[in-house]
Design an enzyme around this catalytic site. Structure first.
Site, PDB file in Angstrom:
ATOM      1  N   ASP A  90       8.796  22.370 -36.047  1.00 21.42           N
ATOM      2  CA  ASP A  90       9.948  22.706 -35.219  1.00 21.42           C
ATOM      3  C   ASP A  90      11.246  22.812 -36.017  1.00 21.42           C
ATOM      4  OD1 ASP A  90       8.099  22.347 -33.197  1.00 21.42           O
ATOM      5  OD2 ASP A  90       9.401  21.055 -31.991  1.00 21.42           O
TER       6      ASP A  90
ATOM      7  N   HIS B 125       8.487  18.751 -38.388  1.00 18.51           N
ATOM      8  CA  HIS B 125       9.678  19.597 -38.511  1.00 18.51           C
ATOM      9  C   HIS B 125       9.788  20.227 -39.895  1.00 18.51           C
ATOM     10  CE1 HIS B 125      10.467  17.140 -34.996  1.00 18.51           C
ATOM     11  NE2 HIS B 125      11.332  18.060 -34.617  1.00 18.51           N
TER      12      HIS B 125
HETATM   13 ZN   LIG Z   1      13.510  20.517 -32.000  1.00 21.96          ZN
END
Ligand SMILES: [Zn+2]
Length: 274
Positions: free
Chosen positions: A91, A243
């Site tokens: 992400d 992430h």
């Molecule tokens: Zn996010």
């Protein structure tokens, strides 16, 4: 090259899993939308449709409040791959660490899913092109990661998601964007429905190593934490949240250097299907 120097740092220390499911009370952090993976219940943040266990393949009934659409499937939040496979999701990118993550995935022959932020797509369109070229799946993660977006008006939500898709299409005109992940996991029935209207399924997760929480851990400690959390919690059907953007992701890069071959050995790693 420098990133490879972190490679060793994955094997000590086993945090108790529960520790990672920190109580995310503020809107600035991810509420656990835990299905069954988290040992502790989620923080109690109401999500649109609390699911007590991830239905492997059954189309679980959606929240009545969210159903209005005619053609789209009932809006449900996907929290499992629905099979024995495992999906890695990255992400908040694209960002400076994205190429390194892509390179590692390429080397392991692994496909993943990238939840992109519009402003970052605007800044790094070339990385979006690389993501698509490598055969990964795209996911809309909103224009600028507004964690309260889902509570705003339908027009505002729709405009945000559309703008993000438009920006992705500027980078890759024929890109398929079949998933939506609300920032912070703060899905609301409205956001889920609008995403569905735009052709996107809402994508949750079931494993969260909290690599976003760079205030709590850093460096080697973060790397070890990510490794132990992912190792302890990933099982058939898991959707793992990590992430590649949104901050210093060197610990995530270091962790996956070790985790990727391990996971690839143990599971069939898939991109979310489009
Ligand atoms: Zn996010």
């Amino acid at each position: 090259m420098a990133a490879l120097a972190f490679a060793a740092g994955c094997s000590h220390e086993t945090h108790p899993t529960a520790a990672s499911w920190h109580a995310s009370s503020g809107s600035g952090s991810y509420p656990g939308i835990t299905p069954s993976a988290g040992p502790s219940a989620s923080s109690g943040r109401p999500v649109s449709r609390p699911v007590s266990s991830p239905p492997p393949s059954s189309p679980a009934p959606a929240s009545p409040s969210a159903s209005a659409s005619s053609s789209s499937p009932a809006p449900a939040i996907i929290r499992s791959t629905g099979g024995a496979t495992v999906a890695l999701t990255f992400d908040d990118g694209p960002g400076p660490d994205t190429p390194t993550i892509l390179k590692m995935l390429r080397e392991q022959g692994v496909k993943a899913t990238f939840c992109l932020i519009g402003v970052n797509v605007q800044e790094y369109p070339q990385y979006v092109q690389e993501i698509v070229k490598d055969g990964h799946t795209l996911c809309n993660h909103t224009w600028k990661h507004d964690e309260a977006l889902g509570k705003k008006s339908a027009d505002v939500i729709r405009a945000d998601l559309q703008k993000t898709n438009d920006e992705i299409h500027k980078a890759v005109p024929d890109a398929q964007i079949k998933y939506f992940r609300h920032p912070g996991g703060n899905f609301t029935p409205a956001a889920v429905q609008i995403a569905a209207d735009l052709g996107m399924k809402s994508l949750g997760w079931s494993v969260d190593p909290s690599d976003w929480n760079i205030k709590k851990w850093s460096g080697q400690q973060m790397t070890s934490h990510i490794c132990s959390n992912v190792r302890n919690n990933t099982k058939p059907g898991s959707i793992v949240l990590s992430h590649d953007g949104g901050g210093d992701r060197s610990a995530t890069v270091a962790a996956y250097k070790t985790l990727l071959p391990e996971l690839a050995n143990k599971f069939t790693l898939v991109a979310m299907p489009v």
